[in-house]
Scaffold this active site. Structure first.
Site, mmCIF file in Angstrom:
data_model
loop_
_atom_site.group_PDB
_atom_site.id
_atom_site.type_symbol
_atom_site.label_atom_id
_atom_site.label_comp_id
_atom_site.label_asym_id
_atom_site.label_seq_id
_atom_site.Cartn_x
_atom_site.Cartn_y
_atom_site.Cartn_z
ATOM 1 N N CYS A 107 3.423 2.984 0.975
ATOM 2 C CA CYS A 107 3.105 2.036 2.040
ATOM 3 C C CYS A 107 1.776 2.439 2.720
ATOM 4 O O CYS A 107 0.791 2.754 2.054
ATOM 5 C CB CYS A 107 4.269 1.968 3.016
ATOM 6 S SG CYS A 107 4.256 0.569 4.148
ATOM 7 N N SER A 108 1.748 2.463 4.040
ATOM 8 C CA SER A 108 0.502 2.755 4.759
ATOM 9 C C SER A 108 0.129 4.231 4.736
ATOM 10 O O SER A 108 -0.870 4.618 5.348
ATOM 11 C CB SER A 108 0.591 2.261 6.211
ATOM 12 O OG SER A 108 1.685 2.860 6.876
#
Length: 320
Positions: A107-108
């Site tokens: 993800c981030s």
């Protein structure tokens, strides 16, 4: 059997599933292999204290990052805590990221790798909501917004949350073979490992839902009838619009052209049939609206980079 160490980085406001999803995959591989130590999982925060997640779940650290042993696989999760990362964490990543045999983000978490300069000159992805921001802020990174995970050399980055499970399964397959990875997927009730270059969104999610009811209903009809006549003229007639007016209205309300929407729907339908049924390529190509196996093969190679037969071989689970 070779033991592979996996060090998972923890920080406050981490997305807990980015941590626990891949961790369960690696632990599950040990159970399938009959060797719980096949992957040695360790969790480390900057100062060795527990990290709070989005959901309020507290994640315990085994050690401080400064005291962590070198890892075969270094995994960096995402979460709100990536937005204002502790400078000490970024410094640690700059030093220790290049030392890992595999550097992985979920993800981030890729934003932390980019901020640390570890993605310069590399292809990478992240959660769809941050792709544009990542591309603007880190122009040295070649951001690919569509795939659910991207591998460039020894660095692997994945899209939002559950894509970390797909990436972890791909790493297990690399280490221990396809049968082990599929056994882990079955045990976790993950129906199928998705290929890395599968889009983050389905056709229905990637395109906006039309505001007007006739077009909204038509989107659903296309999904339910991939083998039908989906030419602009036929769809326009079904929507009671002229072909030119229909094409303009569809693009304005969904953000894509009718042709691209149909292509995506047909590809998704063909993929599901290859993954879930024993139907031959000829039958699948007809059912998905391609007409001929060659037309379907060209579509698969163009979008997924592989032919239908190879796609089925790699991504249809073996009989239990």
């Amino acid at each position: 059997m070779t033991q592979r160490s996996v060090l998972v980085v923890l920080f406050d406001d981490v997305q807990s599933l980015d941590v626990t999803g891949p961790a369960e995959v690696f632990a599950g591989a040990g159970r399938v292999l009959g060797d719980p130590g096949a992957y040695r999982l360790r969790f480390a925060s900057l100062d060795g204290t527990p990290a709070g997640s989005h959901s309020g779940l507290r994640l315990m650290a085994d050690t401080a990052l400064a005291d962590a042993e070198p890892a075969d696989t270094l995994l960096v999760p995402g979460g709100d805590g990536t937005r204002n990362a502790d400078p000490g964490l970024l410094d640690w990543l700059r030093v220790h990221g290049p030392r890992a045999r595999r550097l992985v983000s979920v993800c981030s978490g890729s934003l932390l790798l980019a901020e640390a300069g570890l993605l310069d000159g590399r292809r990478a992805t992240t959660h769809w909501a941050f792709c544009a921001q990542m591309a603007r802020r880190y122009p040295a990174v070649q951001v690919e917004p569509d795939p659910i995970f991207v591998r460039d050399g020894n660095i692997a980055t994945s899209a939002g949350v559950t894509a970390g499970i797909d990436l972890a399964l791909a790493l297990v397959e690399e280490d221990h073979g396809r049968d082990t990875a599929l056994a882990v997927a079955r045990n976790l009730v993950v129906f199928l490992r998705r290929p890395g270059n599968q889009a983050q969104f389905s056709a229905q999610l990637a395109a906006q839902t039309a505001r007007r009811e006739p077009l909204r209903e038509l989107q659903q009809w296309i999904t339910e009838h991939p083998a039908g006549d989906l030419s602009v003229e036929a769809l326009a007639q079904r929507a009671s619009l002229s072909p030119r007016h229909f094409a303009r209205a569809f693009h304005a309300e969904t953000g894509t052209t009718p042709g691209r929407y149909v292509e995506r729907v047909r590809l998704e339908h063909a993929r599901r049939l290859l993954e879930e049924t024993p139907d031959g390529v000829q039958e699948v190509s007809r059912a998905a609206g391609y007409g001929t196996p060659e037309a379907m093969r060209r579509a698969f190679v163009k979008v997924l980079g592989t032919a239908p037969a190879e796609y089925r071989r790699r991504f249809r689970p073996s009989p239990a």
